[in-house]
Design a protein around this motif. Structure first.
Motif, PDB file in Angstrom:
ATOM      1  N   TRP A 112       0.827  -1.206   0.000  1.00  0.00           N
ATOM      2  CA  TRP A 112       0.000   0.000   0.000  1.00  0.00           C
ATOM      3  C   TRP A 112       0.862   1.256   0.000  1.00  0.00           C
ATOM      4  CZ3 TRP A 112      -3.963   2.589  -1.300  1.00  0.00           C
ATOM      5  CH2 TRP A 112      -4.308   3.771  -0.668  1.00  0.00           C
ATOM      6  N   TYR A 117       2.394   1.724  -3.536  1.00  0.00           N
ATOM      7  CA  TYR A 117       1.501   1.949  -4.674  1.00  0.00           C
ATOM      8  C   TYR A 117       0.267   2.792  -4.343  1.00  0.00           C
ATOM      9  CZ  TYR A 117       4.454  -1.401  -6.978  1.00  0.00           C
ATOM     10  OH  TYR A 117       5.550  -2.027  -7.520  1.00  0.00           O
ATOM     11  N   ASN A 118       0.302   3.544  -3.240  1.00  0.00           N
ATOM     12  CA  ASN A 118      -0.902   4.298  -2.857  1.00  0.00           C
ATOM     13  C   ASN A 118      -1.240   5.439  -3.811  1.00  0.00           C
ATOM     14  OD1 ASN A 118       0.737   6.427  -2.104  1.00  0.00           O
ATOM     15  ND2 ASN A 118       0.517   6.075   0.071  1.00  0.00           N
ATOM     16  N   LYS A 119      -0.328   5.820  -4.680  1.00  0.00           N
ATOM     17  CA  LYS A 119      -0.640   6.854  -5.679  1.00  0.00           C
ATOM     18  C   LYS A 119      -1.426   6.269  -6.848  1.00  0.00           C
ATOM     19  CE  LYS A 119       1.806  10.140  -3.740  1.00  0.00           C
ATOM     20  NZ  LYS A 119       1.235  10.645  -2.550  1.00  0.00           N
ATOM     21  N   THR A 125      -6.505   3.028  -5.319  1.00  0.00           N
ATOM     22  CA  THR A 125      -7.438   3.750  -4.456  1.00  0.00           C
ATOM     23  C   THR A 125      -7.664   2.950  -3.169  1.00  0.00           C
ATOM     24  OG1 THR A 125      -9.392   2.650  -5.352  1.00  0.00           O
ATOM     25  CG2 THR A 125      -8.644   4.645  -6.495  1.00  0.00           C
ATOM     26  N   LEU A 126      -8.274   3.595  -2.204  1.00  0.00           N
ATOM     27  CA  LEU A 126      -8.652   2.881  -0.978  1.00  0.00           C
ATOM     28  C   LEU A 126      -9.637   1.762  -1.298  1.00  0.00           C
ATOM     29  CD1 LEU A 126      -8.983   5.873   1.474  1.00  0.00           C
ATOM     30  CD2 LEU A 126      -7.204   4.134   1.452  1.00  0.00           C
ATOM     31  N   ILE A 186      -7.678  -1.272  -2.387  1.00  0.00           N
ATOM     32  CA  ILE A 186      -7.075  -1.982  -1.261  1.00  0.00           C
ATOM     33  C   ILE A 186      -8.140  -2.751  -0.485  1.00  0.00           C
ATOM     34  CG2 ILE A 186      -5.819  -1.709   0.912  1.00  0.00           C
ATOM     35  CD1 ILE A 186      -4.119  -1.401  -1.671  1.00  0.00           C
ATOM     36  N   ALA A 188     -11.073   8.531  -1.379  1.00  0.00           N
ATOM     37  CA  ALA A 188     -10.134   9.015  -0.365  1.00  0.00           C
ATOM     38  C   ALA A 188     -10.751  10.113   0.494  1.00  0.00           C
ATOM     39  CB  ALA A 188      -8.862   9.515  -1.036  1.00  0.00           C
ATOM     40  N   ARG A 226      -6.990  11.101   6.855  1.00  0.00           N
ATOM     41  CA  ARG A 226      -5.595  10.681   6.682  1.00  0.00           C
ATOM     42  C   ARG A 226      -4.932  10.676   8.051  1.00  0.00           C
ATOM     43  NH1 ARG A 226      -3.427   9.344   1.979  1.00  0.00           N
ATOM     44  NH2 ARG A 226      -4.438  10.175   0.162  1.00  0.00           N
TER      45      ARG A 226
END
Length: 92
Positions: A53, A56-58, A61-62, A65, A78, A83
């Motif tokens: 995560w 590759y979080n860019k 998307t949530l 995941i 998001a 955050r």
């Protein structure tokens, strides 16, 4: 998609568009281990999933995941989540 391995492969191939060798860069595992995850020969641990995560979080998307972990899409964006900054224990 029934298993975390199948979903992991789907994200790598279709969303990230990376070879297995490129996908593992910076994740602390070798491509063969990643292949075992994708083939459901072994399951990724929480440490790997956290690194995945973070790496590759860019691109993911949530919702991606959540789908990887649960197999369910929520449609969450998001903006729907707060955050929380990561705390670096080693630096403290």
């Amino acid at each position: 998609m029934k298993t975390i391995g199948v979903r992991l492969r789907h994200l790598r191939e279709n969303k990230l568009k990376l070879s297995r060798e490129r996908a593992v860069e910076g994740l602390g595992i070798i491509a063969k281990t990643f292949e075992r995850y994708e083939n459901d020969e072994t399951s990724p641990d929480a440490a790997f999933l956290t690194r995945f995560w973070a790496r590759y979080n860019k691109q993911l998307t949530l919702d991606d995941i959540n789908w990887l972990l649960t197999g369910e899409r929520t449609g969450a964006a998001a903006k729907d989540f707060a955050r929380v900054p990561l705390y670096n224990v080693e630096a403290a």
